[in-house]
Design an enzyme around this catalytic site. Structure first.
Site, PDB file in Angstrom:
ATOM      1  N   GLU A 143       8.021  -1.315   6.016  1.00 20.40           N
ATOM      2  CA  GLU A 143       8.638  -0.016   5.708  1.00 20.40           C
ATOM      3  C   GLU A 143      10.051  -0.105   5.141  1.00 20.40           C
ATOM      4  OE1 GLU A 143       8.064   2.295   9.298  1.00 20.40           O
ATOM      5  OE2 GLU A 143       5.921   1.919   9.284  1.00 20.40           O
ATOM      6  N   GLU A 185      -3.353   0.075   9.142  1.00 23.27           N
ATOM      7  CA  GLU A 185      -3.139   0.937  10.319  1.00 23.27           C
ATOM      8  C   GLU A 185      -3.975   2.196  10.154  1.00 23.27           C
ATOM      9  OE1 GLU A 185       1.050   1.483  11.110  1.00 23.27           O
ATOM     10  OE2 GLU A 185       1.520  -0.596  10.667  1.00 23.27           O
TER      11      GLU A 185
END
Ligand code: G3I
Length: 377
Positions: free
Chosen positions: A159, A264
């Site tokens: 991220e 995810e």
């Protein structure tokens, strides 16, 4: 009913009867389960929490062992847990996580080395670039080195991007500048040249972020530093992102010469506060029926929509299986999901393949049915 739905229906009956059980076919023992059904296509992974790593619940341990051939630690490898103070690591749980993967002969994925969130506080106190470089190198090399030859792939950086594709302001960027990205990959490679190195992020189907990710990976590659893959966190909804956007992203990332992992995966079935005009996610929605519409169970109509959504997504994954290394669900069962508490605390969400009693849901059946149909084509 179209052919796919007919086959899905028949397979659902078969699966309801046989899945997650041993089936006796002509004296031989055979089980229908996800990891075996998809074994020629890509790894089927799951994120595990502390209880699951410790195998506290035997049914859950059996599900994990039978249905998945890859594991990721949901939290315990993040820096605040594994490296809580500068001069000391805590490998108690991470060793157990790796042992669980080895016991079950799984592909073990490490999550995550460099992330601004769930970050050890001591990292944020560093102001000097040499000190930051040394700290990051030590962090990465100690962890990757400990599990050299055991952890098969790593989210090296997690991220690092804003939604507009620019680099997120983090302590790593502030103190080291953009070089922190190639350096992180270089140090991970130096610690284990054979483990696969990934960049992992959410909203990776959004155009601006996708372009930013591609620019970032190209800059790392241009320095001659190895990146093996891009992790697209699949925190998706019942309708968005579109299959077209997911497909375009898989193709664009694969064109960098790297693998794509869906890292995810979960499908949020609850309304988003951001879709309400003027809604503020910090608003108090506690007890709001509108924002928590299914506190007891999911209506059949949504269950079907959910199953079809998973089927459509997996159909796309199968189409591009040559580009996809792994599909990992972000949790085993609905009760465990982070989506019960985000972005509003205390809701009842249903994003995964197994329900709160660990029973396989229609979505589970739908992706098995899809694969069996795909095979017979
Ligand atoms: O460790 C404390 C514990 O001491 C305390 O008793 C407990 C009480 O709630 O909280 C524990 O911390 C929780 C932590 O998970 C570990 O269980 C936090 O409250 C909770 O916010 C935290 O949530 C995790 C979240 O990352 C943090 O950002 C979720 O479980 C985890 O699923 C989620 O995973 C992230 C990926 O790593 C990166 N991509 C996005 C994804 C979803 O946010």
């Amino acid at each position: 009913m179209n052919t796919l739905r007919q086959i899905a229906f028949i397979t659902t009956i078969l699966i309801t009867t046989f899945s997650c059980k041993e089936v006796n076919t002509s004296g031989a023992s055979k089980a229908i389960n996800l990891k075996d059904v998809y074994k020629e296509n890509f790894y089927i992974g799951v994120a595990v929490n502390e209880n699951q790593i410790l195998e506290n619940d035997s049914l859950e341990a059996t599900r994990i062992e039978n249905e998945f051939n890859s594991i990721t630690a949901e939290n315990i490898m993040k820096s605040m847990f594994i490296h809580p103070v500068k001069d000391s690591f805590d490998f108690k749980l991470t060793d157990k996580f790796v042992a669980l993967g080895e016991k079950n002969n799984m592909f073990i994925h490490g999550h995550t080395l460099i992330w601004h969130s769930q970050l050890s506080p001591w990292f944020t106190e560093i102001k000097d670039s040499t000190e930051m470089a040394n700290a990051m190198e030590h962090h990465i090399k100690t962890i990757v080195g400990r599990y050299k030859g055991k952890i098969n792939s790593w989210d090296v950086v997690n991220e690092a991007l804003n939604e507009d594709g620019t680099l997120r302001k983090t302590v790593f960027l502030d103190v080291l500048g953009e070089d922190y990205l190639p350096l992180a990959f270089k140090w991970a490679f130096e610690a284990d040249a054979n483990t696969k190195l990934y960049y992992n992020d959410y909203n990776m189907t959004n155009e601006e972020k996708r372009k930013g990710a591609i620019r970032m990976i190209k800059r790392i590659q241009e320095k001659g530093i190895k990146v093996d893959g891009i992790g697209m966190q699949g925190h998706w909804g019942l309708e968005k992102p579109s299959i077209e956007d997911i497909e375009k992203s898989i193709l664009d990332y694969a064109s960098l010469g790297v693998k794509v992992a869906i890292t995810e995966l979960d499908i949020n079935v609850l309304p988003s506060p951001w879709d309400l005009v003027g809604a503020d996610v910090n608003q108090n929605f506690e007890g709001s029926k509108k924002m928590n519409p299914y506190p007891k169970n999911l209506p059949d109509s949504i269950q079907t929509k959910f199953a079809n959504r998973y089927q459509d997504i997996f159909k796309l994954f199968l189409k591009h299986q040559d580009k996809i290394s792994r599909v990992t669900f972000w949790g085993v069962n609905d009760g465990q999901s982070w989506l019960n508490d985000w972005p509003i605390k205390g809701r009842t969400n249903y994003p995964l393949l197994f329900d709160r009693e660990l029973k396989p849901k229609a979505a589970y059946d739908s992706i098995i049915a899809l694969k069996l149909k795909y095979k017979s084509n």
